[in-house]
Design a protein around this motif. Structure first.
Motif, PDB file in Angstrom:
ATOM      1  N   ILE A 284      35.961  -3.973  65.158  1.00 40.97           N
ATOM      2  CA  ILE A 284      35.497  -2.739  66.041  1.00 40.97           C
ATOM      3  C   ILE A 284      35.791  -2.811  67.247  1.00 40.97           C
ATOM      4  N   ASN A 285      36.831  -3.900  67.535  1.00 38.51           N
ATOM      5  CA  ASN A 285      37.277  -4.080  69.083  1.00 38.51           C
ATOM      6  C   ASN A 285      38.635  -3.694  69.213  1.00 38.51           C
ATOM      7  N   SER A 286      38.912  -3.249  70.328  1.00 38.72           N
ATOM      8  CA  SER A 286      40.485  -2.815  70.838  1.00 38.72           C
ATOM      9  C   SER A 286      41.147  -4.069  71.563  1.00 38.72           C
ATOM     10  N   TYR A 287      42.561  -4.258  71.265  1.00 35.36           N
ATOM     11  CA  TYR A 287      43.173  -5.366  71.778  1.00 35.36           C
ATOM     12  C   TYR A 287      44.552  -4.754  72.332  1.00 35.36           C
ATOM     13  N   SER A 288      44.973  -5.503  73.240  1.00 34.77           N
ATOM     14  CA  SER A 288      46.489  -5.216  73.652  1.00 34.77           C
ATOM     15  C   SER A 288      47.317  -6.464  73.282  1.00 34.77           C
ATOM     16  N   ARG A 289      48.830  -6.051  73.175  1.00 34.12           N
ATOM     17  CA  ARG A 289      49.453  -7.259  72.567  1.00 34.12           C
ATOM     18  C   ARG A 289      50.619  -7.184  73.362  1.00 34.12           C
ATOM     19  N   LYS A 290      51.084  -8.549  73.665  1.00 31.10           N
ATOM     20  CA  LYS A 290      52.307  -9.009  74.319  1.00 31.10           C
ATOM     21  C   LYS A 290      53.161 -10.117  73.522  1.00 31.10           C
ATOM     22  N   SER A 291      54.246 -10.200  73.955  1.00 32.87           N
ATOM     23  CA  SER A 291      54.973 -11.074  73.206  1.00 32.87           C
ATOM     24  C   SER A 291      54.843 -12.409  74.118  1.00 32.87           C
ATOM     25  N   LEU A 292      54.669 -13.403  73.538  1.00 31.77           N
ATOM     26  CA  LEU A 292      54.305 -14.856  74.174  1.00 31.77           C
ATOM     27  C   LEU A 292      55.805 -15.802  74.337  1.00 31.77           C
ATOM     28  N   LEU A 293      56.383 -15.584  72.883  1.00 33.58           N
ATOM     29  CA  LEU A 293      57.745 -16.211  72.858  1.00 33.58           C
ATOM     30  C   LEU A 293      58.596 -15.591  71.743  1.00 33.58           C
ATOM     31  N   THR A 294      59.955 -15.462  72.128  1.00 29.15           N
ATOM     32  CA  THR A 294      61.029 -15.144  71.030  1.00 29.15           C
ATOM     33  C   THR A 294      61.751 -16.422  70.987  1.00 29.15           C
ATOM     34  N   ILE A 295      61.936 -16.712  69.462  1.00 29.12           N
ATOM     35  CA  ILE A 295      62.686 -18.185  69.262  1.00 29.12           C
ATOM     36  C   ILE A 295      63.479 -17.881  67.717  1.00 29.12           C
ATOM     37  N   LYS A 296      64.641 -18.432  67.849  1.00 26.71           N
ATOM     38  CA  LYS A 296      65.273 -18.446  66.230  1.00 26.71           C
ATOM     39  C   LYS A 296      64.535 -19.066  65.592  1.00 26.71           C
ATOM     40  N   GLY A 297      64.273 -18.729  64.213  1.00 27.83           N
ATOM     41  CA  GLY A 297      63.518 -19.210  63.210  1.00 27.83           C
ATOM     42  C   GLY A 297      62.101 -18.722  63.134  1.00 27.83           C
ATOM     43  N   LEU A 298      61.326 -19.423  62.242  1.00 25.15           N
ATOM     44  CA  LEU A 298      60.252 -18.850  61.744  1.00 25.15           C
ATOM     45  C   LEU A 298      59.016 -19.626  62.281  1.00 25.15           C
TER      46      LEU A 298
END
Length: 273
Positions: A24-38
């Motif tokens: 029932i809650n709203s969230y914002s989203r941001k990228s913490l890290l971009t990195i090659k791989g999984l």
């Protein structure tokens, strides 16, 4: 009029940013890290604010003739720190003691104050998954190549096989010692404490479960291809909490925030109060 206009712009931007619904809650989203791989096997350490994760090399993962390459990392202040003295494959946090356990292809380790792994026990064991319940001192281990599940008593230095769980590729344990897992059947199941036969959850597609954890409130949360689900031992129909626009590879919770990873990226979802 300028202050009013500026306020409207800020309010509109804030409303647009809080578009991700979790329950029932709203969230914002941001990228913490971009990195090659999984990045996978996310674990949050609340005392330091560190996020631990395993990075899988996708080229080796897709090559049947090559052993999959994995490295263990700490994400601290937006920067990844590699734990370079061990072949790390998973991590777990003991919330009571603040210990950080590192699973490797050569036993169980503890992270020291200089971000290096100190060997603890289980020499020669290839540990691929860890789960540390908040309510007990024991650690659950998944050991390769059969992916069998064991419970390990740190004080006694003893491990005991968990019967009636044939194997596990993802694993979580709730406060009642019910074990949630996904195995060769590719369906998510729960083994209730003191029972012998696991129960399969309905509505989760075959081979779509990607990660599982327990949130700070004790809820078991599954990350699947199409979203996040609440799993309960008294209801075999999971409750969908969130839709996702990507295939997740890891999930963790920290305070009021949530962390999700996918190919090449780790996201942080922040609760909009």
């Amino acid at each position: 009029m300028l202050p009013v206009l500026l306020l409207l712009i800020i309010s509109a931007a804030a409303a647009e940013n809080c578009t991700y619904r979790y329950g029932i809650n709203s969230y914002s989203r941001k990228s913490l890290l971009t990195i090659k791989g999984l990045p996978t096997n996310l674990v949050y350490e609340p005392n330091s604010g560190d996020l631990l994760f395993t990075l899988i090399d996708l080229e080796s993962l897709q090559n049947d003739d090559e052993q999959t390459r994995m490295d263990q990392y700490i994400l601290r202040n937006g920067a990844p720190i590699k734990i370079d003295n061990v072949n790390g494959q998973a991590a777990a946090v003991d919330l009571k003691s603040g210990r950080v356990y590192i699973a490797s292809d050569d036993g169980l380790n503890i992270l020291n104050g200089t971000d290096r792994a100190n060997f603890l026990s289980l020499k020669d064991e290839d540990i691929v998954q860890l789960f540390k319940p908040a309510h007990k001192d024991e650690i659950y281990l998944v050991i390769f190549p059969e992916n069998e599940v064991y419970v390990f008593n740190v004080d006694k230095n003893e491990k005991k096989k968990i019967e009636h769980v044939p194997c596990a590729f993802i694993l979580a344990v709730d406060s009642k010692d019910n074990i949630y897992y996904e195995c060769d059947s590719k369906y998510v199941k729960v083994l209730l404490k003191d029972f012998h036969e696991p129960i399969e959850f309905a509505g989760i597609g075959k081979n779509t479960a990607r990660a599982i954890t327990v949130d700070p409130a004790g809820n078991v949360i599954l990350a699947a291809n199409d979203g996040l689900y609440l799993l309960r031992p008294d209801n075999l129909i999971p409750k969908k909490l969130m839709n996702l626009d990507f295939v997740p590879s890891g999930i963790a919770f920290g305070n009021s925030n949530m962390f999700l990873s996918t190919h090449g990226i780790i996201y942080e979802y922040s609760w909009c109060k």
